[in-house]
Scaffold this motif. Structure first.
Motif, PDB file in Angstrom:
ATOM      1  N   ASP A 233      52.880  21.038  14.822  1.00 48.91           N
ATOM      2  CA  ASP A 233      51.449  20.845  15.504  1.00 48.91           C
ATOM      3  C   ASP A 233      51.229  22.335  15.972  1.00 48.91           C
ATOM      4  OD1 ASP A 233      53.391  21.017  17.632  1.00 48.91           O
ATOM      5  OD2 ASP A 233      53.227  18.627  17.990  1.00 48.91           O
ATOM      6  N   ASP A 234      50.177  22.291  17.085  1.00 42.99           N
ATOM      7  CA  ASP A 234      49.920  23.319  17.533  1.00 42.99           C
ATOM      8  C   ASP A 234      50.970  23.901  18.420  1.00 42.99           C
ATOM      9  OD1 ASP A 234      47.558  23.459  16.471  1.00 42.99           O
ATOM     10  OD2 ASP A 234      46.454  22.950  18.081  1.00 42.99           O
ATOM     11  N   ASP A 235      51.856  23.292  19.028  1.00 43.23           N
ATOM     12  CA  ASP A 235      52.790  23.649  19.945  1.00 43.23           C
ATOM     13  C   ASP A 235      54.098  24.608  19.094  1.00 43.23           C
ATOM     14  OD1 ASP A 235      51.858  22.921  22.209  1.00 43.23           O
ATOM     15  OD2 ASP A 235      53.301  21.283  22.392  1.00 43.23           O
ATOM     16  N   THR A 236      54.038  24.262  17.699  1.00 46.25           N
ATOM     17  CA  THR A 236      55.150  25.067  16.826  1.00 46.25           C
ATOM     18  C   THR A 236      54.552  25.540  15.859  1.00 46.25           C
ATOM     19  OG1 THR A 236      55.212  22.786  15.737  1.00 46.25           O
ATOM     20  CG2 THR A 236      56.920  23.224  17.090  1.00 46.25           C
ATOM     21  N   ILE A 237      53.112  25.798  15.593  1.00 44.94           N
ATOM     22  CA  ILE A 237      52.533  26.655  14.660  1.00 44.94           C
ATOM     23  C   ILE A 237      51.803  27.840  15.257  1.00 44.94           C
ATOM     24  CG2 ILE A 237      50.566  26.666  13.036  1.00 44.94           C
ATOM     25  CD1 ILE A 237      50.979  23.656  12.781  1.00 44.94           C
ATOM     26  N   ALA A 238      52.362  29.045  14.679  1.00 51.99           N
ATOM     27  CA  ALA A 238      51.539  30.351  15.149  1.00 51.99           C
ATOM     28  C   ALA A 238      50.365  30.531  14.559  1.00 51.99           C
ATOM     29  CB  ALA A 238      52.558  31.500  15.216  1.00 51.99           C
ATOM     30  N   ASP A 239      50.470  30.239  13.164  1.00 45.34           N
ATOM     31  CA  ASP A 239      49.417  30.626  12.154  1.00 45.34           C
ATOM     32  C   ASP A 239      49.521  29.703  10.965  1.00 45.34           C
ATOM     33  OD1 ASP A 239      47.169  31.597  11.548  1.00 45.34           O
ATOM     34  OD2 ASP A 239      47.874  33.721  11.042  1.00 45.34           O
ATOM     35  N   VAL A 240      48.420  29.361  10.268  1.00 42.93           N
ATOM     36  CA  VAL A 240      48.525  28.661   9.217  1.00 42.93           C
ATOM     37  C   VAL A 240      47.392  29.189   8.429  1.00 42.93           C
ATOM     38  CG1 VAL A 240      46.982  26.739  10.226  1.00 42.93           C
ATOM     39  CG2 VAL A 240      48.507  26.245   8.370  1.00 42.93           C
ATOM     40  N   SER A 241      47.570  29.002   7.075  1.00 37.56           N
ATOM     41  CA  SER A 241      46.703  29.389   5.975  1.00 37.56           C
ATOM     42  C   SER A 241      46.741  28.212   5.019  1.00 37.56           C
ATOM     43  CB  SER A 241      46.761  30.613   5.531  1.00 37.56           C
ATOM     44  OG  SER A 241      48.018  30.768   4.529  1.00 37.56           O
ATOM     45  N   GLY A 333      62.902  20.752   0.695  1.00 35.73           N
ATOM     46  CA  GLY A 333      62.940  19.473   0.239  1.00 35.73           C
ATOM     47  C   GLY A 333      62.680  18.551   1.357  1.00 35.73           C
ATOM     48  N   ASP A 334      62.766  19.321   2.628  1.00 40.24           N
ATOM     49  CA  ASP A 334      62.239  18.287   3.581  1.00 40.24           C
ATOM     50  C   ASP A 334      61.029  17.729   3.728  1.00 40.24           C
ATOM     51  OD1 ASP A 334      64.990  18.582   4.394  1.00 40.24           O
ATOM     52  OD2 ASP A 334      64.639  19.807   5.905  1.00 40.24           O
ATOM     53  N   THR A 335      60.848  16.709   4.326  1.00 42.99           N
ATOM     54  CA  THR A 335      59.485  16.253   4.585  1.00 42.99           C
ATOM     55  C   THR A 335      59.122  16.688   5.972  1.00 42.99           C
ATOM     56  OG1 THR A 335      59.904  14.211   3.127  1.00 42.99           O
ATOM     57  CG2 THR A 335      57.877  14.297   4.443  1.00 42.99           C
ATOM     58  N   VAL A 336      57.794  17.260   6.019  1.00 49.56           N
ATOM     59  CA  VAL A 336      57.399  17.640   7.365  1.00 49.56           C
ATOM     60  C   VAL A 336      56.223  16.858   7.380  1.00 49.56           C
ATOM     61  CG1 VAL A 336      58.837  19.803   7.392  1.00 49.56           C
ATOM     62  CG2 VAL A 336      56.425  19.545   6.669  1.00 49.56           C
ATOM     63  N   THR A 337      55.962  16.408   8.732  1.00 51.23           N
ATOM     64  CA  THR A 337      54.522  16.147   9.212  1.00 51.23           C
ATOM     65  C   THR A 337      53.660  17.339   9.507  1.00 51.23           C
ATOM     66  OG1 THR A 337      55.201  15.711  11.450  1.00 51.23           O
ATOM     67  CG2 THR A 337      55.140  13.766   9.593  1.00 51.23           C
ATOM     68  N   PHE A 338      52.474  17.412   9.249  1.00 51.27           N
ATOM     69  CA  PHE A 338      51.456  18.428   9.909  1.00 51.27           C
ATOM     70  C   PHE A 338      50.253  17.906  10.183  1.00 51.27           C
ATOM     71  CE2 PHE A 338      48.263  21.652   8.579  1.00 51.27           C
ATOM     72  CZ  PHE A 338      48.750  22.665   9.306  1.00 51.27           C
ATOM     73  N   ASP A 339      50.145  18.472  11.610  1.00 52.92           N
ATOM     74  CA  ASP A 339      48.951  17.962  12.146  1.00 52.92           C
ATOM     75  C   ASP A 339      48.109  19.050  12.513  1.00 52.92           C
ATOM     76  OD1 ASP A 339      46.859  16.692  13.588  1.00 52.92           O
ATOM     77  OD2 ASP A 339      48.451  15.676  14.898  1.00 52.92           O
ATOM     78  N   ASP A 340      46.685  19.107  11.997  1.00 57.20           N
ATOM     79  CA  ASP A 340      45.771  20.285  12.285  1.00 57.20           C
ATOM     80  C   ASP A 340      44.440  19.656  12.572  1.00 57.20           C
ATOM     81  OD1 ASP A 340      43.951  22.499  12.042  1.00 57.20           O
ATOM     82  OD2 ASP A 340      45.628  23.646  11.321  1.00 57.20           O
ATOM     83  N   LEU A 343      41.558  21.960  10.683  1.00 56.87           N
ATOM     84  CA  LEU A 343      41.306  21.631   9.318  1.00 56.87           C
ATOM     85  C   LEU A 343      41.067  20.241   8.859  1.00 56.87           C
ATOM     86  CD1 LEU A 343      44.236  24.066   7.947  1.00 56.87           C
ATOM     87  CD2 LEU A 343      41.571  24.624   7.728  1.00 56.87           C
ATOM     88  N   GLY A 344      41.317  19.262  10.006  1.00 53.81           N
ATOM     89  CA  GLY A 344      41.278  18.070   9.682  1.00 53.81           C
ATOM     90  C   GLY A 344      42.433  17.370   8.956  1.00 53.81           C
ATOM     91  N   LEU A 345      43.799  18.213   9.001  1.00 54.09           N
ATOM     92  CA  LEU A 345      44.740  17.434   8.310  1.00 54.09           C
ATOM     93  C   LEU A 345      45.952  16.788   8.990  1.00 54.09           C
ATOM     94  CD1 LEU A 345      45.279  20.665   5.920  1.00 54.09           C
ATOM     95  CD2 LEU A 345      44.224  18.503   5.232  1.00 54.09           C
ATOM     96  N   GLN A 346      46.065  15.603   8.729  1.00 52.66           N
ATOM     97  CA  GLN A 346      47.513  15.064   9.243  1.00 52.66           C
ATOM     98  C   GLN A 346      48.281  14.255   8.322  1.00 52.66           C
ATOM     99  OE1 GLN A 346      46.211  12.007  12.341  1.00 52.66           O
ATOM    100  NE2 GLN A 346      48.044  12.298  13.569  1.00 52.66           N
ATOM    101  N   SER A 347      49.036  14.769   7.764  1.00 56.65           N
ATOM    102  CA  SER A 347      49.624  14.190   6.485  1.00 56.65           C
ATOM    103  C   SER A 347      51.313  14.799   6.570  1.00 56.65           C
ATOM    104  CB  SER A 347      48.732  14.553   5.449  1.00 56.65           C
ATOM    105  OG  SER A 347      49.338  14.085   4.172  1.00 56.65           O
TER     106      SER A 347
END
Lengths: 390, 111
Positions: A233-241, A333-340, A343-347
């Motif tokens: 999430d925003d606490d662990t993401i510096a940048d995303v594309s 291989g790990d599953t990660v949850t991504f919340d942005d 971009l309106g992504l939460q999956s």
């Protein structure tokens, strides 16, 4: 997920974590000589020798021993990241292991390139054009063929337990149960190609991940999404594309089977089609037919055709996420949850590659949905429309 | 200043000490900042004059060989371990009036 203690996880999550880096040649610690720490990259299906280059000062001639005794190039080296909890207690995660591929001396410095376990498999070939090696006398389960390639032909350990130093037995065992359950079988003829190329074929024919972790070859076929181990999430993401690549769409997959080595024809070709995807994006075909490794029957072939269409019938987002080292233990291989929110992504996504910059302490993940939705994508277009539930 | 060799006495002037932190910072989108401190390095520079030819020769040979050194300051109780990182030979100048003594500059950087 890399195997570390809970103390390591707690320390890694801190914003001022006291990371330590180590470069070992054999058991000797040469960390103090490192001028620049390397980037360590790996991908889920990049089956070729992985290398890293580490730059060291050699003003005191500390690395001249390679010149005096070139057999030292065969030394086991490792690059590690971890913590010294107390003067007598430490824990380090090995991010890269390998042997010395090359050393270069210049301007009082020494740069050492290390290469991982795939090197041995890229150095060896199986069969040749005059005397091919045939695996056609019976139908081989996928994992049996991979095992023969890596052990009998590749020269790695054939110990069938967790003490195998070359193959991650736990992952191999899980991987093999998938094909035993599906009864997915292959035949092959080897005419001198490298073992890494043959493993790449197996990866493509079965949609499997094959990579090196903790100095062991891991095998994995992504199935039903497991419990997400890491949240981004925003606490662990510096940048995303985010990339939506229309070119990856496959909605009509053709897979040929039962290759006849005499007539050089495939008597069987099966197809799997996604009508809703064809209606939305027009026909996007993929054909899989290899003359060195092939599915033995339509049952095995349709398994791949279905998987290709399930994975790629809809355009799936691929995300590149820059993060700190807080998520260091998450790996391929790990599953990660991504919340942005933007971009309106939460999956949930699957981690498909990682790139660890050890010099500044940054990790870049590639995560996508192609290998996570396949097992449970629900298409209800036959009920009331073309919508797809995911 | 010592290595495996006898103590070399330096009559230093213009003592400078610079500590440099080796760290990297990463700012997340929420503003959270991760600050990783990988280490510190210390650099000590000073000029020396009236150094005997034997001592100058000894220090120059340490510089040539990249010998690991320990610098002990007698009055400040400071100890620094490092290498001579001078671009050129530390002692290459004579005292003008008396050619038995050398002058030069020590640039020591910690491991």
């Amino acid at each position: 997920m890399y195997s570390v203690s809970s103390a390591y996880l707690v320390e890694a999550a801190k914003t001022n974590a006291a990371w330590k880096r180590r470069f070992l040649i054999g058991t000797s610690d040469y960390s103090a000589w490192v001028k620049k720490w390397p980037n360590i990259k790996r991908e889920w299906n990049d089956i070729k020798p992985g290398t890293v280059t580490i730059n060291l000062v050699n003003g005191d001639q500390a690395f001249n021993f390679f010149i005096q005794d070139p057999t030292k190039l065969r030394s086991d080296c490792s690059i590690q990241l971890g913590f010294d909890y107390t003067p007598s207690s430490s824990e380090y995660l090995t991010l890269f292991s390998g042997k010395v591929d090359a050393t270069r001396y210049s301007n009082g410095d020494c740069s050492i390139t290390l290469v991982d376990k795939f090197k041995q498999l890229a150095d060896r070939t199986v069969g040749d054009n005059t005397s091919p090696v045939f695996y056609t006398s019976s139908s081989f389960l996928v994992h049996d063929l991979a095992w023969y390639l890596v052990t009998s032909h590749g020269g790695y350990s054939a110990v069938r337990s967790t003490s195998n130093p070359d193959i991650d037995w736990t992952s191999f065992n899980s991987w093999s149960s998938v094909f035993s359950a599906d009864n997915t079988r292959l035949k092959a003829q080897f005419k001198g190609k490298k073992i890494t190329e043959m493993l790449k074929r197996i990866s493509e024919l079965t949609q499997s991940a094959i990579w090196i972790e903790n100095n062991r070859i891991k095998f994995f076929r992504f199935g039903i999404a497991d419990m997400p181990a890491t949240g981004l999430d925003d606490d662990t993401i510096a940048d995303v594309s985010l990339t939506f690549d229309d070119r990856r769409i496959i909605n009509r997959a053709l897979v040929s089977a039962n290759y006849d080595v005499t007539s050089k024809l495939f008597p069987i070709t099966v197809a799997n089609v996604s009508t809703s995807s064809i209606n939305s994006y027009s026909v996007r075909e993929s054909q899989t037919a290899y003359e060195d490794i092939w599915h033995v029957d339509s049952v095995s072939a349709i398994n791949l055709a279905q998987r290709l269409v399930l994975s790629y019938a809809e355009p799936q987002g691929s995300l590149q996420v820059e993060s700190s080292l807080a998520g260091i233990v998450a790996t391929i291989g790990d599953t990660v949850t991504f919340d942005d929110g933007f971009l309106g992504l939460q999956s949930s996504y699957r981690m498909m590659s990682e790139d660890i910059d050890m010099d500044i302490g940054k990790k870049t993940f590639t995560i996508d949905e192609t290998q996570i939705l396949a097992s449970f994508r629900l298409d209800f277009s036959t009920l009331d429309g073309t919508d797809v539930l995911a | 200043m010592t290595s495996a060799y006898p103590f070399v006495s330096l009559d230093e002037i213009d003592w400078h000490r610079k500590d440099e932190r080796i760290e990297s910072t990463h700012e997340m989108r929420s503003g959270r900042q991760y600050r990783y401190r990988w280490g510190e390095k210390e650099r000590i520079n000073f000029r020396a004059s009236e150094v005997s030819s034997a001592d100058a020769c000894q220090i120059n040979s340490w510089w040539s060989a990249g010998t690991a050194l320990v610098l002990q300051h007698q009055t400040r109780f400071e100890t620094t371990s490092g290498y001579l990182v001078n671009k050129t030979q530390p002692f290459d100048g004579f005292i003008e009036s008396d050619s038995r003594y050398f002058r030069g500059k020590i640039e020591l950087e910690s491991f």
